[in-house]
Design a protein around this motif. Structure first.
Motif, PDB file in Angstrom:
ATOM      1  N   UNK A  77       1.020  -1.372  -0.009  1.00 35.14           N
ATOM      2  CA  UNK A  77      -0.034  -0.334  -0.266  1.00 35.14           C
ATOM      3  C   UNK A  77       0.976   1.098   0.332  1.00 35.14           C
ATOM      4  N   UNK A  78       0.925   2.489  -1.304  1.00 29.63           N
ATOM      5  CA  UNK A  78       1.615   3.481  -1.591  1.00 29.63           C
ATOM      6  C   UNK A  78       0.479   4.883  -0.103  1.00 29.63           C
ATOM      7  N   UNK A  79       1.955   5.219  -0.318  1.00 29.76           N
ATOM      8  CA  UNK A  79       1.103   6.746   0.539  1.00 29.76           C
ATOM      9  C   UNK A  79       0.666   7.642  -0.687  1.00 29.76           C
ATOM     10  N   UNK A  80       0.704   7.520  -2.180  1.00 28.91           N
ATOM     11  CA  UNK A  80       0.638   8.328  -3.281  1.00 28.91           C
ATOM     12  C   UNK A  80      -0.174   7.499  -4.306  1.00 28.91           C
ATOM     13  N   UNK A  81      -0.748   6.663  -4.243  1.00 32.58           N
ATOM     14  CA  UNK A  81      -1.100   6.112  -5.307  1.00 32.58           C
ATOM     15  C   UNK A  81      -2.346   5.480  -4.827  1.00 32.58           C
ATOM     16  N   UNK A  82      -3.947   6.584  -4.593  1.00 31.87           N
ATOM     17  CA  UNK A  82      -5.182   5.704  -4.026  1.00 31.87           C
ATOM     18  C   UNK A  82      -5.749   4.397  -5.266  1.00 31.87           C
ATOM     19  N   UNK A  83      -5.379   4.527  -6.328  1.00 29.89           N
ATOM     20  CA  UNK A  83      -6.105   4.254  -7.840  1.00 29.89           C
ATOM     21  C   UNK A  83      -5.466   3.282  -7.823  1.00 29.89           C
ATOM     22  N   UNK A  84      -3.818   2.604  -7.410  1.00 30.92           N
ATOM     23  CA  UNK A  84      -3.119   1.486  -7.401  1.00 30.92           C
ATOM     24  C   UNK A  84      -3.600   0.237  -5.562  1.00 30.92           C
ATOM     25  N   UNK A  85      -3.439   1.541  -4.928  1.00 30.11           N
ATOM     26  CA  UNK A  85      -3.605   0.761  -3.761  1.00 30.11           C
ATOM     27  C   UNK A  85      -5.104   0.449  -3.922  1.00 30.11           C
ATOM     28  N   UNK A  86      -6.500   0.986  -4.004  1.00 30.06           N
ATOM     29  CA  UNK A  86      -7.662  -0.006  -3.905  1.00 30.06           C
ATOM     30  C   UNK A  86      -8.060  -1.573  -4.961  1.00 30.06           C
ATOM     31  N   UNK A  87      -6.897  -1.387  -6.111  1.00 32.25           N
ATOM     32  CA  UNK A  87      -6.866  -2.192  -6.674  1.00 32.25           C
ATOM     33  C   UNK A  87      -6.487  -3.588  -6.027  1.00 32.25           C
TER      34      UNK A  87
END
Length: 698
Positions: free
Chosen positions: A454-464
């Motif tokens: 889980x990255x602190x700067x990529x909400x799209x990638x986190x949700x996926x």
């Protein structure tokens, strides 16, 4: 499952309730009495919520909640409000404090705390999301654009599949993906865990939104087309209007292929197991090898074909519809699912359609609350473990567990007392209720998120990433023995659930607060509020669908024909009762669609009532502030269903939901004999039912 507030106490005046002799102690207020009461002796119910101008026998819901209805407004960022909202406010407040403390601690990114912090910060940072534009989605959109044939299309469809439906525990059938995947014991394969394949592929909630001739539904279709066009324009599609038309047309053909909601809730229609070879034979059109390989299901030997009539039709559409239409469809549905973490034009368009048009909600929730809830949903066990360690004390768990045991025992007594049931049926019913596994508060083990980045700067990638991690967790169960202790709800959810193939129940910690449970309140209140929820979930094991599962969770008819006919007759009477309710002109509750929940309500309330009186151990039930114990019990139940709902949400609920609106669930008291004595209900009053017309199930 249950859905759906009441406000806590205010002053009480002397009252006379249309034939119901309820009075207060002179000179005292309920608030003062409650504050002064020792633990377990407080009134519990909210007297200020009552409308004493209404006789309970004419409209029990209005009597119990009329004062609350007059003074309560639905917040602008909500589609409805009720007891579940009140309890959820406690959950949000607690989670907010938990997150604030965690963020200050600056935890390591590889820890659960670090994953929670990063997910929250990335979701909250809309400036970064807006600055990134559509770039986070570029890889997904480029892959869709590169699809060159039906084999590649099948693989693309397979790669989108997620564990995002739950037909057995949550009556959740909706997914943007062409198929939904659910993993648990097969309906007729006891001990064997299978992947279930369900129909999907719609951007609106149900097939009727596409097919109904109703003018309001037609208007929603126009708004949906406009929304699709906005999303496709944001994605850089060269012909967004044309793409929107193609998406709506394909969605409509998918809707025509779907089974109805009533058919979806008939487990007997879902009990078909197909081998891999049978799947390919029965549903041509898709390259199943490509789809299953991309879905990481290539090694699965068999499948529960939950929607066996729809799967072949959907497969045929993959083979027959133009590739470009499918590519538009994939692009839109991918972005629709991720809209909350895309730039402001997409977020705003999504809210305008999915929340305002479909549910009537005027404005979005604050982004920090959205971020808190999104994180809690994405990392359920990580948040849940921290939540219960801080907010769910052992005494509360013990008290609720004792209530569960009492209500199970009461339900068993009620089965034993049935004079119409054959000994063989009764034996099976008793074995089932006595073997129910009940989880209170939280699971015994927690999910490991060590493999989730889980990255602190990529909400799209986190949700996926979170969705993929959940999917991998679920499909890893395929072929293994079922875990009867598995939880299907996180502890920080205000809800409860019956798990039919596990013969188990979950009562998350977050529902075990006021207005459902108050350790300071008199037991009559707690049995009427959370006790009725417990009874409801136990009763789901014996509703029109649950009654078809045996104690091992196998879908098996263990009834004699005569017994099942008697049971079905009671169900038909209850369905007829609910069909008569008309929340809006011309809009009636669907008694068949809501039958399982309605059976669970009436049977669960009856079991909770008996358990409360059994718990007294022969001692007289106390009167508190002029309210008898039975009055407190039934008012607590009625106030737990206090509900206000926007018209759009109400229409959607009636069309798609297996739960009747709260005001009608509260009225099921009319089927219980003790309610008549508690409020002196007489023939001629609107809710009065002659004794032989009162529906008694279990």
């Amino acid at each position: 499952m249950v859905r759906s507030p009441l406000l806590l106490a205010a002053s009480l005046l002397a009252l006379s309730l249309g034939g119901c002799n309820v009075t207060t102690k002179d000179g005292n207020t309920a608030e003062a009495n409650t504050e002064a009461a020792a633990a377990g002796t407080a009134l519990g119910i909210n007297p200020a919520a009552l409308d004493r101008s209404i006789a309970p026998g004419d409209d029990f819901y209005q009597f119990a909640n009329g004062g609350w209805m007059k003074t309560t407004e639905i917040p602008a960022d909500r589609s409805n409000i009720g007891a579940f909202y009140i309890a959820d406010q406690v959950r949000e407040k607690n989670t907010r404090a938990l997150f604030d403390e965690l963020l200050k601690a600056n935890p390591d990114a590889a820890s659960d705390g670090g994953r929670i912090a990063n997910y929250y910060k990335a979701y909250l940072n809309t400036d970064a999301i807006d600055k990134a534009g559509m770039a986070p989605a570029k890889a997904d959109l480029d892959a869709i654009a590169a699809i060159a044939d039906k084999s590649a299309l099948s693989a693309a469809i397979g790669s989108t599949l997620r564990a995002d439906v739950d037909p057995l525990n949550a009556t959740n059938y909706q997914t943007d993906n062409l198929f939904g995947i659910f993993v648990t014991q097969g309906l007729n394969t006891p001990g064997e865990t299978l992947p279930y394949i369900l129909q999907g592929g719609l951007g609106m909630p149900e097939r009727e939104y596409y097919l109904s001739a109703d003018g309001k539904m037609a208007g929603l279709r126009d708004k949906y087309r406009a929304y699709v066009q906005q999303v496709m324009q944001a994605a850089g599609n060269p012909d967004p209007a044309g793409a929107a038309g193609r998406v709506l047309a394909l969605d409509t053909k998918i809707a025509q292929a779907h089974a109805t909601r009533e058919e979806s809730e008939d487990f007997s229609k879902a009990a078909k197991v197909w081998t891999r070879a049978e799947l390919e034979k029965n549903a041509p059109g898709i390259d199943w090898g490509a789809l299953l390989g991309a879905a990481q299901l290539g090694q699965a030997p068999k499948f529960q074909a939950y929607h066996s009539t729809a799967i072949p039709k959907l497969a045929a559409l993959v083979g027959s519809e133009p590739l470009d239409a499918w590519k538009d469809w994939l692009a839109f549905h991918t972005l629709n699912q991720q809209a909350n973490v895309l730039p402001k034009p997409v977020r705003d368009a999504s809210f305008a359609f999915n929340s305002t048009a479909l549910q009537g909600t005027p404005q979005p929730r604050p982004r920090d609350i959205q971020a808190l809830n999104a994180t809690s949903n994405a990392l359920q066990d990580a948040v849940g473990k921290a939540y219960v360690e801080r907010y769910f004390p052992a005494p509360a768990k013990a008290e609720v567990q004792a209530m569960v045991d009492n209500i199970k025992a009461a339900f068993a007594k009620r089965v034993e007392a049935l004079d119409w049931m054959a000994p063989s049926t009764k034996e099976e019913a008793l074995a089932k209720v006595k073997s129910i596994v009940v989880g209170v508060g939280y699971p015994d083990s927690w999910r490991d998120y060590g493999s989730v980045t889980i990255a602190a700067d990529n909400a799209y990638a986190n949700q996926k990433a979170a969705g993929l991690a959940e999917y991998k967790h679920q499909i890893a169960k395929i072929g293994k023995p079922m875990d009867r202790s598995e939880w299907w709800m996180p502890p920080q959810l205000v809800n409860a659930v019956n798990l039919p193939v596990q013969n188990a129940l979950n009562f998350p910690a977050a529902i075990l607060v006021a207005p459902f449970f108050d350790p300071k309140a008199d037991p009559a209140y707690n049995y009427g509020a959370i006790g009725s929820v417990i009874g409801h979930e136990i009763s789901h094991s014996f509703d029109n669908n649950g009654a078809l599962f045996d104690s091992t969770g196998r879908l098996r008819n263990w009834w004699t024909p005569q017994d099942f006919a008697r049971f079905s007759q009671a169900g038909d009477a209850l369905a007829k009762q609910y069909n008569a309710y008309e929340p809006l002109p011309g809009l009636h509750v669907n008694g068949k669609l809501t039958l399982g929940e309605n059976i669970a309500d009436v049977a669960g309330l009856a079991a909770a009532y008996q358990a409360y009186h059994d718990s007294l151990g022969g001692k007289p039930a106390p009167t508190i502030d002029g309210f008898s114990a039975d009055q407190r019990f039934f008012i607590a139940y009625g106030q737990a269903w206090a509900t206000k709902m926007r018209e759009e949400t109400l229409r959607g609920r009636i069309s798609t939901d297996g739960h009747a609106p709260g005001q009608y669930r509260a009225q099921t008291v009319r089927n219980l004999d003790p309610w008549y004595g508690a409020f002196d209900v007489k023939a001629g009053q609107k809710l009065y039912l002659a004794p032989d017309q009162r529906v008694k199930v279990w």
